[in-house]
Design an enzyme around this catalytic site. Structure first.
Site, PDB file in Angstrom:
ATOM      1  N   SER A  46       0.836  -1.043   0.173  1.00  0.00           N
ATOM      2  CA  SER A  46      -0.170  -0.140  -0.003  1.00  0.00           C
ATOM      3  C   SER A  46       0.788   1.309  -0.103  1.00  0.00           C
ATOM      4  O   SER A  46       0.510   2.348  -0.481  1.00  0.00           O
ATOM      5  CB  SER A  46      -1.064   0.035   1.225  1.00  0.00           C
ATOM      6  OG  SER A  46      -0.325  -0.155   2.394  1.00  0.00           O
ATOM      7  N   ASN A  99       1.379  -3.389 -14.895  1.00  0.00           N
ATOM      8  CA  ASN A  99       0.600  -4.787 -15.181  1.00  0.00           C
ATOM      9  C   ASN A  99      -0.331  -4.870 -14.075  1.00  0.00           C
ATOM     10  O   ASN A  99      -0.986  -5.870 -14.114  1.00  0.00           O
ATOM     11  CB  ASN A  99       1.365  -5.932 -15.750  1.00  0.00           C
ATOM     12  CG  ASN A  99       2.066  -6.502 -14.579  1.00  0.00           C
ATOM     13  OD1 ASN A  99       2.298  -5.864 -13.433  1.00  0.00           O
ATOM     14  ND2 ASN A  99       2.653  -7.511 -14.691  1.00  0.00           N
ATOM     15  N   ASP A 105       2.763 -17.996 -13.018  1.00  0.00           N
ATOM     16  CA  ASP A 105       2.225 -19.355 -13.357  1.00  0.00           C
ATOM     17  C   ASP A 105       3.222 -20.500 -12.859  1.00  0.00           C
ATOM     18  O   ASP A 105       4.398 -20.134 -12.181  1.00  0.00           O
ATOM     19  CB  ASP A 105       2.446 -19.477 -14.826  1.00  0.00           C
ATOM     20  CG  ASP A 105       1.854 -18.494 -15.795  1.00  0.00           C
ATOM     21  OD1 ASP A 105       0.551 -18.515 -16.002  1.00  0.00           O
ATOM     22  OD2 ASP A 105       2.562 -17.739 -16.170  1.00  0.00           O
TER      23      ASP A 105
END
Ligand SMILES: O=c1ccn([C@H]2C[C@H](O)[C@@H](COP(=O)(O)OP(=O)(O)OP(=O)(O)O)O2)c(=O)[nH]1
Length: 212
Positions: A132, A144, A150
């Site tokens: 934060s 992004n 993954d």
């Protein structure tokens, strides 16, 4: 929970037929994925000779099941002085650090090397997001929005990175905690079924419910 002798597997009695001898409808657990805790089941009709009812074992079994899920993650550090990630309480996010000192100018976009590679267990993936305070401390935003890691991103050179854009000049010091991550269950396999109508009322979106 019952033990099905013929199957040598566990199951749950779902129902009983009135015929003599009494038949039971049993849901058998044919596969249990320890990583995702997902069960694959099959329904069988059996007579009582095929079943052991085991209340005591069942209690022990349930006690085991109540243990909070613990995932073991293999981790490789790219710097021997990187402070090791610590075991965390359920649900907490884990901070990650910049592997190096980075000086940047307003308008630069770059990838912060996070100094770790991990093998996230099958059935899971990880999401990386800013802390934060990241923007307040360094004036950078993650380009992004959320990094999706993954479980196949697990080779020795697969170092995690944080792509960012700088809104002012600044410096990230080596091992500053710049972001955080959490593991998330992978979504199930999805099969798309094309239809002419979804047969549901349209609720409307994009501000249609007002502000008050
Ligand atoms: O913020 C991020 C995003 C991704 N990755 C790593 C993990 C991920 O498994 C791998 C590949 O990412 P992705 O699938 O998003 O990218 P791509 O398929 O290589 O490229 P793109 O889909 O953008 O063409 O890069 C990071 O370290 N940080």
């Amino acid at each position: 929970m019952v033990w099905i002798k013929s199957e040598r597997k566990k199951g749950v009695v779902k129902g009983r037929t009135r015929s003599i001898p009494v038949k039971y409808l049993v849901e058998v657990i044919v596969n249990f994925n320890k990583d995702t805790q997902e069960r694959t089941t099959r329904l069988l009709t059996l007579d009582s000779n095929d079943i052991d009812f085991y209340i005591e074992k069942n209690n022990k079994h349930q006690a085991k099941q109540r243990k909070p899920l613990e995932l073991e993650i293999k981790i490789k550090y790219f710097d021997e002085n990187y402070p090791p990630l610590e075991d965390i309480a359920v649900g907490d996010l884990i901070d990650l650090r910049s592997r190096e000192r980075i000086e940047y100018k307003k308008g630069d976009s770059f990838i912060i090397p996070l100094g770790v590679a991990m093998h996230i267990p099958n059935g899971w993936r990880a999401d990386v997001s800013p802390r934060s305070s990241t923007f307040k401390k360094w004036g950078i935003i993650q380009t992004n929005s959320t990094g999706k890691i993954d479980n196949s991103f697990s080779g020795d050179e697969d170092e995690w990175g944080l792509p960012v854009y700088a809104l002012n000049d600044g410096v990230i010091e080596k091992f500053d905690r710049v972001c955080q991550f959490e593991v998330i269950k992978k979504q199930p396999k999805i099969k798309f079924n094309t239809v002419k109508s979804l047969n549901n009322p349209s609720r409307g979106g994009f501000g249609s419910t007002g502000t008050k």
